[in-house]
Design a protein around this motif. Structure first.
Motif, PDB file in Angstrom:
ATOM      1  N   LEU A  17       5.841  -7.515  -7.532  1.00 48.04           N
ATOM      2  CA  LEU A  17       5.713  -6.562  -6.434  1.00 48.04           C
ATOM      3  C   LEU A  17       4.374  -6.708  -5.722  1.00 48.04           C
ATOM      4  O   LEU A  17       4.077  -5.971  -4.793  1.00 48.04           O
ATOM      5  N   GLY A  18       3.555  -7.646  -6.195  1.00 49.16           N
ATOM      6  CA  GLY A  18       2.260  -7.859  -5.556  1.00 49.16           C
ATOM      7  C   GLY A  18       1.313  -6.689  -5.735  1.00 49.16           C
ATOM      8  O   GLY A  18       0.471  -6.428  -4.876  1.00 49.16           O
ATOM      9  N   VAL A  19       1.472  -5.962  -6.839  1.00 45.75           N
ATOM     10  CA  VAL A  19       0.598  -4.821  -7.126  1.00 45.75           C
ATOM     11  C   VAL A  19       0.027  -4.996  -8.532  1.00 45.75           C
ATOM     12  O   VAL A  19       0.661  -5.616  -9.380  1.00 45.75           O
ATOM     13  N   GLU A  67      -3.198   2.251 -12.173  1.00 50.34           N
ATOM     14  CA  GLU A  67      -2.595   0.973 -12.595  1.00 50.34           C
ATOM     15  C   GLU A  67      -1.555   1.184 -13.693  1.00 50.34           C
ATOM     16  O   GLU A  67      -0.540   0.498 -13.739  1.00 50.34           O
ATOM     17  N   THR A  70       1.576   2.699 -12.195  1.00 51.65           N
ATOM     18  CA  THR A  70       2.312   1.629 -11.518  1.00 51.65           C
ATOM     19  C   THR A  70       3.021   0.752 -12.539  1.00 51.65           C
ATOM     20  O   THR A  70       4.186   0.397 -12.360  1.00 51.65           O
ATOM     21  N   THR A  91       8.565  -8.501  -3.854  1.00 55.72           N
ATOM     22  CA  THR A  91       8.340  -7.698  -2.662  1.00 55.72           C
ATOM     23  C   THR A  91       6.995  -8.054  -2.050  1.00 55.72           C
ATOM     24  O   THR A  91       6.100  -8.556  -2.717  1.00 55.72           O
ATOM     25  N   TRP A 135       6.374  -2.494   4.419  1.00 57.87           N
ATOM     26  CA  TRP A 135       5.691  -1.947   3.249  1.00 57.87           C
ATOM     27  C   TRP A 135       4.251  -2.438   3.222  1.00 57.87           C
ATOM     28  O   TRP A 135       3.922  -3.369   2.506  1.00 57.87           O
ATOM     29  N   GLU A 137       1.571  -0.686   2.211  1.00 55.94           N
ATOM     30  CA  GLU A 137       0.845  -0.156   1.040  1.00 55.94           C
ATOM     31  C   GLU A 137       1.553  -0.540  -0.257  1.00 55.94           C
ATOM     32  O   GLU A 137       2.782  -0.612  -0.304  1.00 55.94           O
ATOM     33  N   ASP A 138       0.766  -0.734  -1.322  1.00 54.80           N
ATOM     34  CA  ASP A 138       1.325  -1.034  -2.641  1.00 54.80           C
ATOM     35  C   ASP A 138       2.348   0.019  -3.056  1.00 54.80           C
ATOM     36  O   ASP A 138       3.418  -0.304  -3.567  1.00 54.80           O
ATOM     37  N   ARG A 141       5.726  -0.478  -1.593  1.00 53.94           N
ATOM     38  CA  ARG A 141       6.483  -1.579  -2.213  1.00 53.94           C
ATOM     39  C   ARG A 141       7.110  -1.134  -3.527  1.00 53.94           C
ATOM     40  O   ARG A 141       8.266  -1.448  -3.808  1.00 53.94           O
ATOM     41  N   VAL A 142       6.343  -0.415  -4.332  1.00 48.57           N
ATOM     42  CA  VAL A 142       6.847   0.035  -5.630  1.00 48.57           C
ATOM     43  C   VAL A 142       8.002   1.022  -5.428  1.00 48.57           C
ATOM     44  O   VAL A 142       9.070   0.881  -6.031  1.00 48.57           O
TER      45      VAL A 142
END
Length: 163
Positions: A17-19, A67, A70, A91, A135, A137-138, A141-142
């Protein structure tokens, strides 16, 4: 065929998800404890189990950092992806790319309707479902990945009931 059944039970979706998804060192300083928590977390799937795990972390280490929250959401998304037979979900700021296990989805008619309901924002390209979203912002996306996975679980399970 015993190996095929075992492989079926142990496969895990790949999610990017790139987070940041981690238990920070300053939250749980002991590496062995952190690794043990990751191991336990990898076996959790139900919402209730994850909520219990989160409560335990809160009791043992204090308020959950972003974190960790998430990370718990991503584990939940992974469980949904497994139920929807999503092998891979990625994502980014422009949406999600989804690949189904064995390039098959349990309910093709339901998937076609899902794509139609997206009004041009979903298509299949190279055997992958591409869902366009904005999306930046993180957190978007989540949340977006969770919503798409949850929707695809619903569609897949409707297809299994009909079969």
């Amino acid at each position: 065929t015993g190996q095929a059944v075992e492989a079926e039970e142990t496969w895990a979706p790949q999610i990017n998800l790139g987070v940041p998804v981690l238990i920070p060192e300053d939250y749980v300083p002991d590496l062995d404890v952190r690794l043990g928590l990751y191991r336990r977390l990898s076996g959790l799937e139900s919402r209730r189990d994850l909520e219990g795990f989160a409560a335990e972390l809160h009791d043992r280490f204090g308020k959950l950092p972003g974190e960790v929250e998430t990370l718990l959401r991503v584990v939940r998304i992974k469980a949904l992806c497994r139920r929807a037979r999503i092998a891979r979900m990625e994502t980014g700021p422009k949406g999600a790319t989804i690949q189904f296990r064995g390039d098959r989805f349990a309910n093709p008619a339901g998937l076609a309707k899902f794509m139609q309901d997206q009004r041009g924002l979903a298509k299949v390209r190279d055997n992958r479902l591409v869902v366009r979203r904005d999306w930046r912002e993180d957190a978007d996306r989540v949340k977006g990945a969770f919503n798409i996975a949850r929707e695809l679980v619903k569609i897949a399970e409707e297809g299994q009931k009909a079969a």
